[in-house]
Design a protein around this motif. Structure first.
Motif, mmCIF file in Angstrom:
data_model
loop_
_atom_site.group_PDB
_atom_site.id
_atom_site.type_symbol
_atom_site.label_atom_id
_atom_site.label_comp_id
_atom_site.label_asym_id
_atom_site.label_seq_id
_atom_site.Cartn_x
_atom_site.Cartn_y
_atom_site.Cartn_z
ATOM 1 N N ILE A 79 59.619 13.153 61.884
ATOM 2 C CA ILE A 79 59.579 14.697 61.781
ATOM 3 C C ILE A 79 58.557 15.475 62.221
ATOM 4 N N GLN A 80 57.655 14.789 62.317
ATOM 5 C CA GLN A 80 56.261 15.532 62.611
ATOM 6 C C GLN A 80 56.354 15.715 64.414
ATOM 7 N N SER A 81 57.157 14.500 64.853
ATOM 8 C CA SER A 81 57.325 14.595 66.388
ATOM 9 C C SER A 81 58.347 15.351 66.866
ATOM 10 N N ASP A 82 59.219 15.838 66.112
ATOM 11 C CA ASP A 82 60.533 16.785 66.198
ATOM 12 C C ASP A 82 60.053 18.221 66.065
ATOM 13 N N ILE A 83 59.634 18.350 65.072
ATOM 14 C CA ILE A 83 59.376 19.709 64.574
ATOM 15 C C ILE A 83 57.800 19.747 64.024
ATOM 16 N N PRO A 84 56.908 19.905 64.891
ATOM 17 C CA PRO A 84 55.561 19.856 64.629
ATOM 18 C C PRO A 84 55.131 21.189 64.200
ATOM 19 N N TYR A 85 56.111 22.365 64.196
ATOM 20 C CA TYR A 85 55.544 23.694 63.799
ATOM 21 C C TYR A 85 55.712 23.777 62.328
ATOM 22 N N ILE A 86 56.459 22.874 61.673
ATOM 23 C CA ILE A 86 56.695 22.632 60.162
ATOM 24 C C ILE A 86 55.617 22.116 59.518
ATOM 25 N N SER A 87 54.778 22.571 58.414
ATOM 26 C CA SER A 87 54.001 21.926 57.570
ATOM 27 C C SER A 87 54.579 21.017 56.764
#
Length: 299
Positions: A166-174
């Motif tokens: 998830i961090q790789s796909d959507i790094p802008y979400i905490s």
């Protein structure tokens, strides 16, 4: 004149003492409410909190290795979610989310297919594909402003892989603020890859709760060697079929070929201790033990 002065002094002294008494009373009341609110906040921190049925996702991840209690946990989960209060919860089950423990897998596929139909993922069959599939389910929830609540009914290795994806796909979400992970077992933590457990604790809202095998420790105790009365409680034909299959699979694999021997199940009782995590997530505080669970949710 002197008597008047003395009398006046006595009156002033009385007023001062009365004021002191009122101030002390006020301080005591304030202190009480501060302590009360502090205890309320502390109690709240020990409870499942914040689950939004309208938006959030409940992920129940079962290792199924090598203890057979996970299959009974799935049956208990479906029983709970059959209650009208929880029937609209968006949930997904994952099988095979084990860590570094030794021992054979307990094949749960027939039960998953019966209990949750297509609403599950097989991480034992293909870990990488399972991560991708569950990641997409998570992303859909996050995009709808929902949070993720993971009941790690096993180890946290799969959870770590999910978070990294998830961090790789959507790094802008905490993700650390919106991904809540609940673990009840010391043993599960010990047989999680150490670096992956540390990663989850640093990158998620991680909750370690009291063990669901024990009654009276702050969470429901769902391990009962003596309890055999579920058949008289379950009136729903589908739930009865699910429990019958869960118990049949438990009996077939319990202690077999080096698998863990669950003594509660060997004695003819039940063990769905991992459901304590789901109860925490949903804020269910009133269940004491196995018998109480069936009294509340079996009909």
């Amino acid at each position: 004149m002197e008597q008047a002065i003395i009398f006046k002094g006595i009156e002033q002294s009385k007023k001062i003492n009365e004021m002191k008494s009122k101030v002390l009373t006020f301080i005591s009341i304030v202190t009480f409410f501060i302590a009360f609110n502090g205890n309320a906040l502390n109690n709240k921190s020990l409870q499942g909190r914040g689950f939004n049925i309208e938006k959030d996702l409940l992920l129940v991840q079962l290792d199924c290795k090598t203890d057979v209690d996970d299959v009974q946990t799935l049956a208990a989960l479906v029983t709970l979610l059959s209650d009208s209060k929880y029937s609209k919860i968006n949930y997904h089950a994952v099988a095979g989310t084990y860590g570094i423990q030794e021992g054979l897998y307990v094949p749960p596929n027939p039960l998953f297919e019966l209990a949750v139909e297509n609403n599950w993922t097989d991480a034992h069959e293909n870990m990488e594909a399972a991560v991708l599939k569950v990641k997409d389910i998570i992303k859909a929830t996050l995009s709808n402003q929902g949070d993720i609540w993971i009941a790690d009914a096993g180890q946290s290795d799969f959870t770590a892989r999910l978070i990294k994806a998830i961090q790789s796909d959507i790094p802008y979400i905490s993700i650390s603020q919106r991904n809540h992970v609940v673990q009840h077992s010391d043993w599960n933590e010990k047989v999680t890859s150490p670096e992956l457990l540390e990663f989850v604790k640093k990158n998620a809202d991680y909750h370690k709760i009291p063990d669901g095998n024990v009654v009276g420790n702050g969470t429901p105790g769902f391990r009962s060697p003596q309890y055999k009365g579920w058949r008289s409680k379950i009136s729903n034909p589908r739930l009865r079929e699910i429990w019958q299959l869960a118990i049949a699979i438990s009996n077939k694999y319990n202690g077999k070929e080096g698998r863990y021997n669950n003594e509660a199940i060997s004695a003819g009782g039940l063990d769905f201790s991992d459901l304590a995590e789901v109860c925490y997530i949903l804020g269910i505080q009133d269940i004491k033990d196995t018998e109480h669970f069936f009294n509340l949710y079996s009909r």
